[in-house]
Design an enzyme around this catalytic site. Structure first.
Site, PDB file in Angstrom:
ATOM      1  N   CYS A 271       0.825  -1.234   0.000  1.00  0.00           N
ATOM      2  CA  CYS A 271       0.000   0.000   0.000  1.00  0.00           C
ATOM      3  C   CYS A 271       0.851   1.273   0.000  1.00  0.00           C
ATOM      4  CB  CYS A 271      -0.878   0.070   1.239  1.00  0.00           C
ATOM      5  SG  CYS A 271      -1.853  -1.388   1.550  1.00  0.00           S
TER       6      CYS A 271
HETATM    7  N1  GLN Z   1      -1.396  -5.942   4.865  1.00  0.00           N
HETATM    8  C1  GLN Z   1      -2.202  -4.792   4.614  1.00  0.00           C
HETATM    9  C2  GLN Z   1      -3.454  -5.141   3.814  1.00  0.00           C
HETATM   10  O1  GLN Z   1      -3.638  -6.223   3.384  1.00  0.00           O
HETATM   11  C3  GLN Z   1      -1.411  -3.695   3.944  1.00  0.00           C
HETATM   12  C4  GLN Z   1      -0.993  -4.115   2.594  1.00  0.00           C
HETATM   13  C5  GLN Z   1      -0.012  -3.227   1.929  1.00  0.00           C
HETATM   14  O2  GLN Z   1       0.805  -2.520   2.525  1.00  0.00           O
HETATM   15  N2  GLN Z   1      -0.021  -3.386   0.689  1.00  0.00           N
HETATM   16  O3  GLN Z   1      -4.260  -4.294   3.618  1.00  0.00           O
END
Ligand code: GLN
Length: 257
Positions: A2
């Site tokens: 993210c």
């Molecule tokens: N693990 C978190 C989620 O699934 C954040 C994922 C991310 O940083 N891409 O939303």
């Protein structure tokens, strides 16, 4: 994975912060420039914001990619805020889908986002879940690794631990059990606090006016400062303080366990 950001400063619209910058969070949903894990952030998005005189933030979260939300441009243009936290999501394998799985998570006047992952979720998270009371676990908003991380951090904030120490101790207790990536970001509308543990983070301070903390720069203008890996950052428009995140030190005098 993210991308996330937080802003404190003069009252403005979410559109100015999220949509207008050439490489801002909106653009980062399909073409992040510095993302280390994953390619696009199309598994939902969200933002939370504070308004004057109200300690509880509001949130707007959707399960669709940010570019697919027909209501967002109008909404983001007319809302006003002095404090905002937002994220675009690339879901970690094994986690739940849906709007409830999109950051920001909230509670007790905080907004929270996690850029990273607990690898092997959920099978590897048992030891981490044991750090919480069953009641905390039942309060989880969704079956996402980030919701568990938020529950751990929130427990510390509720116990009155200073936010930088609470972030450092949360990272420290998780990495004892798993090789997690933990770029965490929170705001209560007065200050921003964040960690770097596995991914990029920058801040841009206009001293006495505003501060932005973001996974990556939203434009090619001056003032973007990288935050070193394994740091804790505390930011207000008056100052940005960055210190090393030392897990051993974070747990040495830890009473919230
Ligand atoms: N693990 C978190 C989620 O699934 C954040 C994922 C991310 O940083 N891409 O939303």
């Amino acid at each position: 994975m993210c991308r996330h950001l937080a802003y404190l400063g003069p009252t403005t619209s979410p559109a100015e912060i999220l949509l207008r910058p050439a490489y801002g969070l909106y653009h980062q949903s399909w073409s992040p420039r510095l993302q280390r894990y994953g390619t696009v952030n199309a598994d939902g998005f969200g933002f939370g914001w504070f308004t004057a005189g109200d300690p509880e933030p509001a949130r707007y979260r959707r399960a669709v990619p940010i570019w697919a939300d027909e209501n967002l441009p109008d909404l983001a243009r007319v809302l006003r805020t002095h404090a905002l936290l937002a994220a675009v999501r690339s879901a970690t394998a094994g986690t739940a889908a849906g709007a409830a799985a999109a950051a920001p998570y909230t509670g007790d006047g905080w907004l929270f986002s996690h850029n990273g992952a607990l690898p092997g979720w959920p099978g590897t998270a048992g030891k981490i879940a044991e750090l919480l009371d069953p009641a905390d676990l039942l309060e989880l908003e969704t079956r996402v690794d980030s919701a568990l991380v938020w529950a751990l951090l929130r427990r510390r904030l509720r116990a009155g631990q200073e936010v930088g120490d609470a972030l450092a101790a949360t990272v420290a207790e998780i990495v004892q059990h798993t090789d997690a990536r933990l770029n965490l970001l929170v705001t209560d509308g007065r200050q921003i606090a964040a960690t770097t543990w596995g991914d990029t983070l920058f801040h841009r301070l206009e001293l006495g006016r505003s501060v932005l903390v973001a996974s990556e720069p939203g434009d090619d203008g001056p003032g973007w400062t990288p935050v070193p890996e394994r740091s804790v950052l505390l930011a207000t428009p008056e100052a940005v303080v960055v210190r090393p995140l030392d897990p051993t030190a974070a747990l040495r005098e830890d009473r919230v366990r």
